[in-house]
Scaffold this active site. Sequence first.
Site, PDB file in Angstrom:
ATOM      1  N   LYS A 126       0.830  -1.213   0.000  1.00 21.68           N
ATOM      2  CA  LYS A 126       0.000   0.000   0.000  1.00 21.68           C
ATOM      3  C   LYS A 126       0.867   1.267   0.000  1.00 21.68           C
ATOM      4  CE  LYS A 126      -2.196  -1.006   3.863  1.00 21.68           C
ATOM      5  NZ  LYS A 126      -1.504  -2.263   4.223  1.00 21.68           N
ATOM      6  N   ARG A 186      -9.888   1.159   8.426  1.00 26.94           N
ATOM      7  CA  ARG A 186      -9.525  -0.197   8.837  1.00 26.94           C
ATOM      8  C   ARG A 186     -10.642  -0.887   9.611  1.00 26.94           C
ATOM      9  NH1 ARG A 186      -3.530   0.852   8.833  1.00 26.94           N
ATOM     10  NH2 ARG A 186      -2.409  -1.050   9.295  1.00 26.94           N
ATOM     11  N   ARG A 211      11.924  -5.499   5.953  1.00 27.20           N
ATOM     12  CA  ARG A 211      11.958  -4.198   5.283  1.00 27.20           C
ATOM     13  C   ARG A 211      12.512  -3.083   6.161  1.00 27.20           C
ATOM     14  NH1 ARG A 211       5.421  -2.866   4.755  1.00 27.20           N
ATOM     15  NH2 ARG A 211       5.108  -2.357   6.945  1.00 27.20           N
ATOM     16  N   ARG A 248      10.909  -0.234  11.391  1.00 23.49           N
ATOM     17  CA  ARG A 248       9.774  -0.002  12.286  1.00 23.49           C
ATOM     18  C   ARG A 248       9.777  -1.036  13.405  1.00 23.49           C
ATOM     19  NH1 ARG A 248       4.626   0.573   8.422  1.00 23.49           N
ATOM     20  NH2 ARG A 248       3.707  -0.456  10.231  1.00 23.49           N
ATOM     21  N   ARG A 305      -0.879  -8.257  13.256  1.00 21.86           N
ATOM     22  CA  ARG A 305      -1.427  -7.262  12.321  1.00 21.86           C
ATOM     23  C   ARG A 305      -2.237  -7.948  11.226  1.00 21.86           C
ATOM     24  NH1 ARG A 305       4.049  -4.447  11.064  1.00 21.86           N
ATOM     25  NH2 ARG A 305       2.883  -3.221   9.556  1.00 21.86           N
TER      26      ARG A 305
HETATM   27  P1  AMP Z   1       0.536   0.917   9.073  1.00 18.37           P
HETATM   28  O1  AMP Z   1       1.674   1.876   8.946  1.00 18.37           O
HETATM   29  O2  AMP Z   1      -0.622   1.272   8.200  1.00 18.37           O
HETATM   30  O3  AMP Z   1       0.984  -0.515   8.914  1.00 18.37           O
HETATM   31  O4  AMP Z   1      -0.010   1.050  10.578  1.00 18.37           O
HETATM   32  C1  AMP Z   1       0.815   0.748  11.672  1.00 18.37           C
HETATM   33  C2  AMP Z   1      -0.024   0.605  12.931  1.00 18.37           C
HETATM   34  O5  AMP Z   1      -0.688   1.853  13.194  1.00 18.37           O
HETATM   35  C3  AMP Z   1      -1.144  -0.414  12.837  1.00 18.37           C
HETATM   36  O6  AMP Z   1      -0.700  -1.730  13.140  1.00 18.37           O
HETATM   37  C4  AMP Z   1      -2.117   0.133  13.886  1.00 18.37           C
HETATM   38  O7  AMP Z   1      -1.655  -0.140  15.197  1.00 18.37           O
HETATM   39  C5  AMP Z   1      -1.998   1.638  13.663  1.00 18.37           C
HETATM   40  N1  AMP Z   1      -2.948   2.138  12.648  1.00 18.37           N
HETATM   41  C6  AMP Z   1      -2.640   2.722  11.451  1.00 18.37           C
HETATM   42  N2  AMP Z   1      -3.750   3.086  10.784  1.00 18.37           N
HETATM   43  C7  AMP Z   1      -4.796   2.720  11.585  1.00 18.37           C
HETATM   44  C8  AMP Z   1      -6.203   2.811  11.441  1.00 18.37           C
HETATM   45  N3  AMP Z   1      -6.775   3.336  10.338  1.00 18.37           N
HETATM   46  N4  AMP Z   1      -6.971   2.341  12.463  1.00 18.37           N
HETATM   47  C9  AMP Z   1      -6.419   1.812  13.577  1.00 18.37           C
HETATM   48  N5  AMP Z   1      -5.096   1.674  13.763  1.00 18.37           N
HETATM   49  C10 AMP Z   1      -4.284   2.124  12.781  1.00 18.37           C
END
Ligand code: AMP
Length: 223
Positions: free
Chosen positions: A19, A94, A133, A166, A177
Amino acid sequence: MSDAQATVLILLGPPGAGKGTQARMLEEEYGLVQLSTGDMLRAAVAQGTEAGRAAKALMEAGALVPDEVVLAILRERMAQPDVARGIILDGFPRTGGQAAALDRLLAAQGWRVTAAVSLEVDDEAMVGRVSGRYTCACGEGWHDTFKKPAVAGVCDRCGGSDFRRRADDNAVTVRERLRAYHDQTAPLIAHYAAQGVLERIDAMGPIAQVRAALGRILGRVAA
Ligand code: AMP
C-alpha cells in the site's frame, strides 16, 4: 476540502501488500496526496502527543488504535487545503466505524469514494516481506532479501546511510497485524463492493506490475 469531487482512492490490503509503496508512486505520478494514518500515528508517537501516547503500546502490539483517535488525526489532515488535489488513503479505513465516518466526511463536501482497491496477497509471504523491510531517511524503501541497495549500507537514491526499521515490523507483530486485518478490515471489501467502487488486484507480482494495474484503474475512474 473543496466541493468539486476529487479522486478518493482507498488502498485496502494486509501489512506488506504494498500500500505505502504504491501510494508513494501514485502520489508522484498523479499529483495525488498520500494519507497514511500509520505515518500520522508514528509522527504523533514521536512527538509524544496525547494521540501518540494513546497509540504507542497498541501499535507495538500490532493491534488497531481506537477509531476516535485515528479519526481525530485524519479529520485534522483532511482539513488541509492540499487534499483538494485528490487523495490516496493508505491504511485507512480499517474498521466499519472508520468506513462509515469516512463516507460521512466525504459526503459533507459532496465527495464520495472513487475506488477502493483490494491488494490481494498470500498471508505467509507477507511475514517475510514485512519482517525484512527498512526505510532510508529520504523515504526510499529497502528489503534484506527482495530489494537490496547496490552498495550494502548506502541508499541508491540519496547516497545516505540513515536507515530505519519499524518497531512493529517483526514476525510476531506482523502475525497480529494480519489477524487484525482479517478480523476488522477485510469486511470492508463487502462495504465497497456494495457501493459499486471495489476493484481487486493480484498484488503478489512485481511492484511495476501492480503499479500498472492501479494506473489502469485510475485511468478509468479518476475524477
Ligand atoms: P501501518 O503503517 O498502516 O501498517 O499502521 C501501523 C499501525 O498503526 C497499525 O498496526 C495500527 O496499530 C496503527 N494504525 C494505522 N492506521 C490505523 C487505522 N486506520 N486504524 C487503527 N489503527 C491504525
